[in-house]
Design an enzyme around this catalytic site. Structure first.
Site, PDB file in Angstrom:
ATOM      1  N   ALA A  64      -7.338  19.089  38.033  1.00 16.79           N
ATOM      2  CA  ALA A  64      -6.898  18.035  37.118  1.00 16.79           C
ATOM      3  C   ALA A  64      -7.583  16.727  37.477  1.00 16.79           C
ATOM      4  O   ALA A  64      -7.752  16.398  38.658  1.00 16.79           O
ATOM      5  CB  ALA A  64      -5.389  17.874  37.184  1.00 16.79           C
ATOM      6  N   GLY A 115      -6.662  22.627  40.703  1.00 17.11           N
ATOM      7  CA  GLY A 115      -6.500  23.286  39.412  1.00 17.11           C
ATOM      8  C   GLY A 115      -7.706  24.106  39.012  1.00 17.11           C
ATOM      9  O   GLY A 115      -7.598  25.001  38.174  1.00 17.11           O
ATOM     10  N   GLU A 118      -6.939  27.311  40.557  1.00 17.07           N
ATOM     11  CA  GLU A 118      -5.903  27.943  39.734  1.00 17.07           C
ATOM     12  C   GLU A 118      -6.495  28.543  38.460  1.00 17.07           C
ATOM     13  O   GLU A 118      -6.103  29.634  38.038  1.00 17.07           O
ATOM     14  CB  GLU A 118      -4.828  26.911  39.391  1.00 17.07           C
ATOM     15  CG  GLU A 118      -4.018  26.495  40.608  1.00 17.07           C
ATOM     16  CD  GLU A 118      -3.015  25.400  40.309  1.00 17.07           C
ATOM     17  OE1 GLU A 118      -1.839  25.558  40.677  1.00 17.07           O
ATOM     18  OE2 GLU A 118      -3.400  24.380  39.710  1.00 17.07           O
ATOM     19  N   GLU A 138      -4.524  19.908  47.368  1.00 16.21           N
ATOM     20  CA  GLU A 138      -3.393  19.096  46.935  1.00 16.21           C
ATOM     21  C   GLU A 138      -2.545  18.530  48.077  1.00 16.21           C
ATOM     22  O   GLU A 138      -2.085  17.383  47.987  1.00 16.21           O
ATOM     23  CB  GLU A 138      -2.493  19.899  45.977  1.00 16.21           C
ATOM     24  CG  GLU A 138      -3.077  20.125  44.604  1.00 16.21           C
ATOM     25  CD  GLU A 138      -3.834  21.441  44.499  1.00 16.21           C
ATOM     26  OE1 GLU A 138      -3.910  21.990  43.393  1.00 16.21           O
ATOM     27  OE2 GLU A 138      -4.347  21.926  45.536  1.00 16.21           O
TER      28      GLU A 138
END
Length: 269
Positions: A64, A115, A118, A138
């Site tokens: 992100a 992300g 992910e 993160e």
């Protein structure tokens, strides 16, 4: 310039995350574009397999965009916000569109972080270039994965790798990712897309009802007790008897005229 490039060739959908100046980080515009593309891909009868990659040679996806997406999450920090996010995940594929049964291949051409990891893990098959790296960074920023990064790494690689990546917030190399089953192959950068296309071609030579049913079955047996897993597999597997091409294909096998044999009458890609 669009944040996501979408092309279709030979029944393959090519989806390229296209923000190389930001390591292909997912901002709100890309998030919305990906949702639209995955919805289109799911129902498009002209394509059966997708290949996802990142623009440039540095990064698959850095997750992100912290300048926009993540700051909005912090501003909206309230008890109902997680309920809203459950519906759309990051880019749709991680959660929301994750039940598509058409196969999705990740061609990881560089960094797959946060992300981005992910997103790669939400794909069905991952091919990595030699310079690819995977990371759960993160915890350095005060939070951890929320869009399937922990769940899918645990399911695919095991608890040990998930703990190592998320507690240390250090990356692992493409070769380490191969050793822990995170990726299926590691190839030179200039062979990455060719390899992904070859894998797509091997999927396309198969009956697509069978391919999608197999993916559905695999996803739906995760975490169930053994007897439930076996019953569900029997239900989906034997329902294939109603698949129209089955009798013709079985007869060709019995006559030894089929092209699905290893080393003999091989199916051309």
């Amino acid at each position: 310039m669009p944040t996501v490039l979408y092309e279709k060739r030979n029944r393959i959908a090519y989806i390229t995350l296209n923000r190389p100046e930001a390591m292909n980080a997912i901002n709100e515009e890309m998030h919305e574009a990906l949702w639209e593309i995955w919805q289109q891909f799911e129902v498009d009868e002209d394509v059966d397999v997708a290949i996802v990659t990142g623009a440039g040679k540095e990064s698959f996806c850095a997750g992100a965009d912290l300048k926009t997406h993540a700051t909005d999450w912090v501003k909206r920090n309230n008890a109902l916000f997680p309920r809203e996010k459950i519906r759309d995940g990051l880019g749709g594929l991680t959660r929301g569109m994750h039940r598509m049964y058409k196969p999705v291949i990740a061609a990881v051409n560089g960094w797959a972080l946060a992300g981005g990891l992910e997103t790669a893990m939400a794909c069905d098959i991952r091919i990595a270039s030699e310079n690819a790296q995977f990371g759960s960074f993160e915890p350095r920023r005060g939070y951890h994965h929320g869009d399937g990064g922990i769940v899918r790494v645990v399911n695919t690689c095991g608890v040990g790798i998930a703990l190592e990546m998320n507690l240390t917030a250090e990356p692992i190399s493409a070769q380490r990712a191969l050793q822990c089953n995170m990726v299926s192959k590691v190839v030179p950068q200039n062979e990455l897309m060719e390899t992904a296309e070859k894998i797509a071609a091997t999927i396309l030579r198969n009956d697509q009802w069978a391919v999608r049913s197999a993916k559905e079955t695999i996803l739906n047996v995760i975490g169930r007790p053994l007897d439930d897993q076996l019953a569900y597999e029997a239900f989906t597997g034997y329902s294939g008897a109603a698949n129209p091409p089955v009798m013709k294909l079985l007869q060709a096998f019995a006559d030894k005229t089929d092209k699905g044999r290893v080393g003999k009458n091989q199916t051309e890609l």
